[in-house]
Design a protein around this motif. Structure first.
Motif, mmCIF file in Angstrom:
data_model
loop_
_atom_site.group_PDB
_atom_site.id
_atom_site.type_symbol
_atom_site.label_atom_id
_atom_site.label_comp_id
_atom_site.label_asym_id
_atom_site.label_seq_id
_atom_site.Cartn_x
_atom_site.Cartn_y
_atom_site.Cartn_z
ATOM 1 N N TRP A 1 -6.201 1.672 3.588
ATOM 2 C CA TRP A 1 -7.334 0.885 3.103
ATOM 3 C C TRP A 1 -6.944 0.029 1.901
ATOM 4 N N ILE A 2 -7.710 -1.069 1.720
ATOM 5 C CA ILE A 2 -7.633 -1.920 0.532
ATOM 6 C C ILE A 2 -9.058 -2.051 0.009
ATOM 7 N N ASN A 3 -9.387 -1.318 -1.040
ATOM 8 C CA ASN A 3 -10.767 -1.209 -1.512
ATOM 9 C C ASN A 3 -10.852 -1.386 -3.023
ATOM 10 N N ALA A 4 -11.988 -1.889 -3.482
ATOM 11 C CA ALA A 4 -12.398 -1.805 -4.891
ATOM 12 C C ALA A 4 -11.475 -2.548 -5.845
ATOM 13 N N ASN A 5 -10.872 -3.647 -5.382
ATOM 14 C CA ASN A 5 -10.061 -4.483 -6.262
ATOM 15 C C ASN A 5 -10.900 -5.641 -6.796
ATOM 16 N N THR A 6 -10.550 -6.141 -7.974
ATOM 17 C CA THR A 6 -11.317 -7.231 -8.563
ATOM 18 C C THR A 6 -10.429 -8.458 -8.758
ATOM 19 N N PHE A 7 -10.973 -9.611 -8.353
ATOM 20 C CA PHE A 7 -10.322 -10.908 -8.523
ATOM 21 C C PHE A 7 -11.292 -11.769 -9.329
ATOM 22 N N TRP B 1 -1.959 6.219 5.306
ATOM 23 C CA TRP B 1 -2.006 6.614 3.911
ATOM 24 C C TRP B 1 -1.386 5.581 2.978
ATOM 25 N N ASP B 2 -1.295 4.335 3.440
ATOM 26 C CA ASP B 2 -1.085 3.225 2.518
ATOM 27 C C ASP B 2 -2.438 2.858 1.916
ATOM 28 N N PHE B 3 -2.504 2.644 0.602
ATOM 29 C CA PHE B 3 -3.777 2.184 0.039
ATOM 30 C C PHE B 3 -3.556 1.455 -1.274
ATOM 31 N N ASP C 1 -14.389 -0.752 8.463
ATOM 32 C CA ASP C 1 -14.458 0.692 8.268
ATOM 33 C C ASP C 1 -13.081 1.301 8.532
ATOM 34 N N LEU C 2 -12.929 2.579 8.180
ATOM 35 C CA LEU C 2 -11.696 3.281 8.517
ATOM 36 C C LEU C 2 -11.518 3.283 10.026
ATOM 37 N N PRO C 3 -10.256 3.311 10.524
ATOM 38 C CA PRO C 3 -9.050 3.759 9.819
ATOM 39 C C PRO C 3 -8.206 2.660 9.178
ATOM 40 N N TYR C 4 -8.611 1.391 9.221
ATOM 41 C CA TYR C 4 -7.828 0.358 8.515
ATOM 42 C C TYR C 4 -8.806 -0.575 7.813
ATOM 43 N N GLU C 5 -9.352 -0.084 6.745
ATOM 44 C CA GLU C 5 -10.517 -0.682 6.088
ATOM 45 C C GLU C 5 -10.122 -1.619 4.954
ATOM 46 N N GLY D 1 0.799 -1.217 0.000
ATOM 47 C CA GLY D 1 0.000 0.000 0.000
ATOM 48 C C GLY D 1 0.829 1.262 0.000
ATOM 49 N N ALA D 2 2.131 1.145 0.305
ATOM 50 C CA ALA D 2 3.018 2.306 0.239
ATOM 51 C C ALA D 2 3.098 2.861 -1.186
ATOM 52 N N GLU D 3 2.744 2.035 -2.192
ATOM 53 C CA GLU D 3 2.718 2.496 -3.578
ATOM 54 C C GLU D 3 1.538 3.424 -3.856
ATOM 55 N N GLN D 4 0.556 3.438 -2.939
ATOM 56 C CA GLN D 4 -0.636 4.295 -3.068
ATOM 57 C C GLN D 4 -1.303 4.083 -4.438
#
Length: 529
Positions: free
Chosen positions: A206-212, A171-173, A231-235, A134-137
């Motif tokens: 967060w890790i959101n909205a990815n498709t597998f 702010w990793d996502f 939910d946030l802060p580690y969603e 997630g450091a790649e944002q």
């Protein structure tokens, strides 16, 4: 020749367009880089440096693709980073043999890998094959993808992770990454999405909205693991896992474990009878909510501790009977289960501390109308609102949940629920949410006899600095709910059964009262009262 000198030598020849290791590779194509042109060879004990050099060459020279071609096997013995805007394309006939315990491939933002087979052959392996940080944002409009890869653990240790998305700090996502057409065999975990626990909702990850899509999982101890918060802060939420095919084996423990929200799972789970562990193949944690599973599994193989998770199959639809949340309409038995309807009439309810409400009264929190509420503005943590419900004169028996339902985006950031199980006894903490961002808070409190409940509320989640309580509710395992039908009428859904000795009384237009009864032949008669 030393590998570093070899690399310089190969790069020089490549630039001049005159180096060709085997005679078949196109080392003059400056847009497509073949790893063999950088010294990769099936006979080497480690081809990772050559592959990394080819990737670095692409990055330095604004090329876009590294290819591994032919019908060959290459040994990898050290990590490889696929840099941004580089695509590693592997022929289906290529096998990469991993020897050692290390993170095999790390994908940076806008990097991609496709094709080929990656095989683990070392019993010491307990790392990750394909890793995204997630450091790649990574966010929308990225080109990050993993496609058409076979990932196989040839050992019998069943260790390691095939694909991992990981957020460690603020702010990793990782969002909108595409993972398609994978076959994953014999790992500890096939797909692992994890966010580390953070405390400050203003600096989340967060890790959101990815498709597998089109994922085949065979013999893994855990198929899909979502390890984070709903939910946030580690969603971890809103990820889609579609066209799953999962083969259970003796070592399989769970196919899906989910602690997130709004994730979707669709596919088939095969041969659960092979599992050594009890075949509860899907588990939703207590902090999960609003996830949807569509599979061939029935309710007896699903452990759902969360809220509003929906599990459907061709055989049945599994819906929990939830506590009454007054979300605009009753859910199944709904309001009939709430033992706090009109609590202000039957018990003692009062505000002990804090600002007076700027709108509404506490009494509004115990009726069946969602939009009648009590509202507070700018309540600091140093001066919280404290509300007490006193049931001492009529204690509630066998409490099994207690909760609050707040207005949409009008929630306090701190919610503390305490209760007493004896008259003037010690206060026990049922729920302490210090960074609340949800609209509903439910405690897991259990009380054989409930004497008092105390609510401590402060803060806000939006810039308008207010919070609104729509409903305070509770459910008992022993006592029936108390839903009062208004005298103006209402709608009753379901059957109403009156036993012998009870009757329906009707009043005629002129004020005469009549008792309505029925005999064994089904004939209805009336008796004037």
């Amino acid at each position: 020749m030393h590998l570093f000198l070899k690399s310089i030598f190969y790069n020089t020849l490549l630039y001049k367009g005159c180096y060709n290791l085997s005679g078949s590779e196109d080392c003059q194509n400056r847009d497509i880089v073949n790893i063999d042109c950088f010294g990769a060879n099936p006979n080497l004990v480690d081809n990772s440096p050559a592959i990394q050099e080819a990737i670095n060459h692409c990055l330095a020279n604004n090329h876009s693709k590294v290819v591994i071609t032919g019908k060959k096997q290459y040994v990898l013995a050290s990590p490889i980073v696929i840099k941004s805007n580089v695509h590693l394309e592997i022929d289906p006939t290529i096998t990469l043999i991993v020897k050692g315990n290390f993170q095999v491939f790390e994908l940076q933002k806008d990097a991609s890998i496709s094709g080929g087979t990656i095989e683990i052959v070392d019993n010491s392996f307990n790392s990750t094959v394909i890793f995204l940080s997630g450091a790649e944002q990574i966010e929308i409009h990225n080109h990050t993808s993993i496609v058409d890869v076979n990932i196989i653990n040839r050992t019998t240790t069943y260790q390691g992770i095939a694909v991992q998305f990981y957020c460690k700090k603020a702010w990793d996502f990782i969002s909108f990454v595409k993972v398609n057409n994978l076959q994953i065999t014999n790992f500890h975990t096939a797909l692992y999405l994890k966010t580390e626990k953070l405390q400050n909702k203003n600096t989340p990850c967060w890790i959101n909205a990815n498709t597998f899509h089109t994922i085949f999982i065979d013999g893994c101890q855990y198929g899909i693991e979502i390890d984070g918060n709903s939910d946030l802060p580690y969603e971890v939420s809103g990820n889609m896992f579609m066209d799953l095919q999962v083969q259970c084996r003796k070592q399989t423990k769970k196919v899906i474990r989910c602690s997130g929200a709004y994730n979707m799972f669709e596919g088939l789970i095969w041969d659960t009878f092979r599992m050594d562990a009890p075949p509860l193949v899907v588990e939703f944690s207590s902090i999960s909510h609003h996830n949807h599973l569509f599979s061939n599994q029935v309710a007896t193989s699903i452990l759902d501790r969360g809220l509003y998770n929906r599990c459907t199959s061709a055989h049945e639809e599994s819906l929990q009977v939830y506590p009454p949340l007054a979300l605009g309409k009753a859910h199944l038995v709904g309001n009939q289960d709430d033992v706090l309807v009109n609590a202000h009439v039957r018990y003692s309810v009062r505000q002990l501390l804090g600002k007076a409400p700027y709108g509404g009264t506490i009494n509004n929190c115990f009726n069946l109308l969602d939009e009648q509420s009590v509202n507070y503005l700018d309540v600091p943590s140093s001066q919280p609102v404290v509300i007490e419900l006193d049931f001492s004169k009529q204690p509630i028996k066998m409490l099994n949940c207690f909760g609050l339902y707040f207005g949409w985006n009008e929630s306090p950031s701190r919610v503390l629920i305490e209760y007493q199980e004896s008259l003037n006894g010690p206060w026990k903490v049922a729920k302490d949410v210090q960074f609340n961002v949800g609209n509903t808070v439910i405690s897991e409190a259990r009380a054989a006899t409930l004497y008092k409940v105390k609510l401590t509320l402060s803060g806000y989640t939006q810039e308008h600095k207010r919070f609104r309580i729509n409903r305070i509710f509770a459910k008992s395992s022993l006592q029936h709910g108390v839903a009062w039908l208004p005298t103006t009428g209402g709608t009753l859904t379901g059957d109403l059964e009156l036993q012998k000795g009870n009757a329906v009384t009707l009043v005629s237009p002129n004020g005469i009262r009549w008792k309505v009864s029925i005999n064994d032949q089904g004939q209805i008669s009336t008796t004037k009262l």
